[in-house]
Design a protein around this motif. Structure first.
Motif, PDB file in Angstrom:
ATOM      1  N   ASP A  20       1.046  -0.783   0.244  1.00  0.00           N
ATOM      2  CA  ASP A  20      -0.242  -0.132   0.038  1.00  0.00           C
ATOM      3  C   ASP A  20       1.148   1.073   0.027  1.00  0.00           C
ATOM      4  N   PHE A  21       0.891   2.040  -1.004  1.00  0.00           N
ATOM      5  CA  PHE A  21       2.201   2.501  -1.553  1.00  0.00           C
ATOM      6  C   PHE A  21       1.684   3.983  -1.238  1.00  0.00           C
ATOM      7  N   HIS A  22       2.399   4.982  -0.490  1.00  0.00           N
ATOM      8  CA  HIS A  22       1.955   6.618  -1.038  1.00  0.00           C
ATOM      9  C   HIS A  22       2.945   7.298  -1.817  1.00  0.00           C
ATOM     10  N   ASN A  23       4.044   6.987  -2.102  1.00  0.00           N
ATOM     11  CA  ASN A  23       4.482   7.689  -3.386  1.00  0.00           C
ATOM     12  C   ASN A  23       6.030   6.823  -3.766  1.00  0.00           C
ATOM     13  N   LEU A  24       6.881   7.170  -4.320  1.00  0.00           N
ATOM     14  CA  LEU A  24       7.582   6.145  -5.288  1.00  0.00           C
ATOM     15  C   LEU A  24       8.084   5.536  -4.009  1.00  0.00           C
ATOM     16  N   LEU A  56       9.534   1.928  -3.156  1.00  0.00           N
ATOM     17  CA  LEU A  56      11.257   2.279  -3.334  1.00  0.00           C
ATOM     18  C   LEU A  56      12.257   0.901  -2.167  1.00  0.00           C
ATOM     19  N   ASP A  57      11.385   1.134  -0.954  1.00  0.00           N
ATOM     20  CA  ASP A  57      11.779   0.868   0.149  1.00  0.00           C
ATOM     21  C   ASP A  57      11.792  -0.647   0.414  1.00  0.00           C
ATOM     22  N   LEU A  58      10.691  -0.763  -0.013  1.00  0.00           N
ATOM     23  CA  LEU A  58      10.916  -2.364   0.242  1.00  0.00           C
ATOM     24  C   LEU A  58      10.549  -3.118  -1.275  1.00  0.00           C
ATOM     25  N   TYR A  59      10.859  -1.880  -1.992  1.00  0.00           N
ATOM     26  CA  TYR A  59      11.809  -3.396  -3.530  1.00  0.00           C
ATOM     27  C   TYR A  59      12.976  -3.294  -3.330  1.00  0.00           C
ATOM     28  N   GLU A 102       8.057  11.247 -14.375  1.00  0.00           N
ATOM     29  CA  GLU A 102       7.431  11.169 -12.852  1.00  0.00           C
ATOM     30  C   GLU A 102       6.920  11.474 -11.791  1.00  0.00           C
ATOM     31  N   GLU A 103       7.663  11.404 -11.058  1.00  0.00           N
ATOM     32  CA  GLU A 103       8.033  12.694  -9.929  1.00  0.00           C
ATOM     33  C   GLU A 103       8.491  13.671  -9.972  1.00  0.00           C
ATOM     34  N   ILE A 153      -0.499   4.533 -10.877  1.00  0.00           N
ATOM     35  CA  ILE A 153      -1.859   4.581 -10.402  1.00  0.00           C
ATOM     36  C   ILE A 153      -1.468   4.120  -8.074  1.00  0.00           C
ATOM     37  N   ARG A 154      -0.390   3.119  -8.570  1.00  0.00           N
ATOM     38  CA  ARG A 154      -0.852   2.636  -7.403  1.00  0.00           C
ATOM     39  C   ARG A 154       0.724   3.339  -6.559  1.00  0.00           C
ATOM     40  N   LEU A 155       1.651   4.550  -7.282  1.00  0.00           N
ATOM     41  CA  LEU A 155       2.091   4.536  -6.416  1.00  0.00           C
ATOM     42  C   LEU A 155       1.658   6.261  -6.493  1.00  0.00           C
ATOM     43  N   LYS A 156       0.316   6.673  -6.966  1.00  0.00           N
ATOM     44  CA  LYS A 156      -0.122   8.167  -6.710  1.00  0.00           C
ATOM     45  C   LYS A 156       0.361   9.290  -7.987  1.00  0.00           C
TER      46      LYS A 156
END
Length: 349
Positions: free
Chosen positions: A61-65, A69-72, A208-209, A258-261
């Motif tokens: 449940d990501f709120h930004n890039l 990346l932290d999980l990645y 992107e961002e 969409i997932r990265l808002k």
């Protein structure tokens, strides 16, 4: 009316499945599905900070890039051996084959692994073995793009490039990814000049961002041939005119956005607008294990939310070949194949 719409949608989904496609924006580390992550953790005796696959999925449940990346990067810790990188790549290639992807140009992030003590050769050889096997088994061709991590220093980029030199015969280009905010293209101008001296094409994540200005800088300072994402290009009319006039490809990743808002809903996504403006946009999956969909899933989501027509779908499939690094002859062959399939699909109505 509902039945008619459902039937129309089903028909368009059939067309998506039948059309050959390429994928041009895919991070191989981002295809690490939770099941494989846990299997590799067990094989390599790596402890994950999640008790179960369900708990791991709940973290998506990501709120930004950066939250992604932290999980990645945490997930990448399970990748240690050549077999791990082979298994990771082969799992993606099977899914790509199922989606009728006949050519893929994938990113790999060597710094994610070399900084953990995994030799460059281990990473490269595992990925390369799987790519070569897909070519032999299915005729699924590929290009391998070495991507630098932009949150690290330019000097660290030069250092890992030196490690790659013995393997350049199997590397087809260079890219730039990771955290965009605060890490403008100008930070890597000397590094990309060195890459171009190696006579390999370059691409970069931008817009992107980060702002449209990052897209401009990637084109003018880094001399890239393709922009990864680029959805914020629409904020600059002069940039849009250049992108259209020069037909510079944009490798768009709708479900990722969409997932990265980047956008709140798929209905807000500018893909259809970009297509109608004459931009050379393509549909890709980015990091599909984390963003809930591979290429056909992205096509279907856009078709439903943006009311894409069969002509739009066909143009997007064609764009994927036009934007690729395939030979002109192979592009022409695939474009003709798309037209043939489209005509047969229309006659079957």
């Amino acid at each position: 009316m509902t039945t008619q719409c459902t039937n129309t949608q089903h028909r368009l989904y059939q067309l998506i499945g039948q059309l050959p496609k390429t994928e041009l924006h895919l991070h191989i580390e981002g295809t690490l599905e939770p099941e494989l992550m846990f299997a590799l953790a067990q094989r390599n005796q790596v402890t994950l900070p999640y008790a179960s696959i369900d708990e791991l999925r709940a973290a998506y449940d990501f709120h930004n890039l950066q939250s992604f990346l932290d999980l990645y990067y945490a997930g990448a810790a399970v990748l240690l051996t050549e077999q791990d990188f082979y298994d990771l790549t082969w799992a993606y290639l099977q899914k790509a084959h199922d989606d009728n992807i006949v050519h893929t140009e994938i990113f790999f992030d060597p710094q994610t692994h070399t900084l953990r003590g995994v030799p460059f050769a281990i990473v490269y050889q595992g990925i390369r073995r799987a790519l070569d096997e897909a070519q032999a088994q299915w005729g699924l061709s590929s290009r391998l793009i070495f991507s630098f991590l932009r949150h690290l220093t330019e000097q660290e980029g030069f250092d890992v490039l030196e490690q790659a030199m013995p393997f350049l015969q199997g590397i087809d280009g260079f890219g730039l990814d990771s955290s965009e905010k605060g890490h403008p293209p100008a930070k890597f101008e000397r590094l990309f000049k060195r890459c171009q001296e190696l006579n390999l094409p370059c691409v970069a994540h931008a817009g992107e961002e980060g702002p449209a200005a990052y897209v401009m800088d990637a084109l003018h300072l880094l001399n890239v041939k393709r922009i990864d994402h680029g959805v914020r290009s629409l904020e600059n009319a002069e940039l849009v005119r250049q992108l259209v006039a020069e037909q510079i490809p944009l490798t768009v990743c709708p479900l990722s956005n969409i997932r990265l808002k980047v956008f709140t809903t798929m209905q807000e996504h500018p893909l259809k607008q970009m297509l109608d403006m004459g931009l050379l946009v393509t549909i890709n999956s980015d990091d599909p294990a984390y963003f809930g969909g591979y290429v056909n899933d992205n096509f279907k989501a856009c078709t439903t939310a943006l009311n894409l027509s069969d002509q739009d779908i066909v143009q997007l499939a064609k764009n994927s070949f036009i934007a690729s690094w395939l030979s002109d002859a192979e592009k022409a062959r695939q474009l003709a194949e798309i037209d043939q399939i489209w005509q047969a699909w229309k006659l079957a109505d």
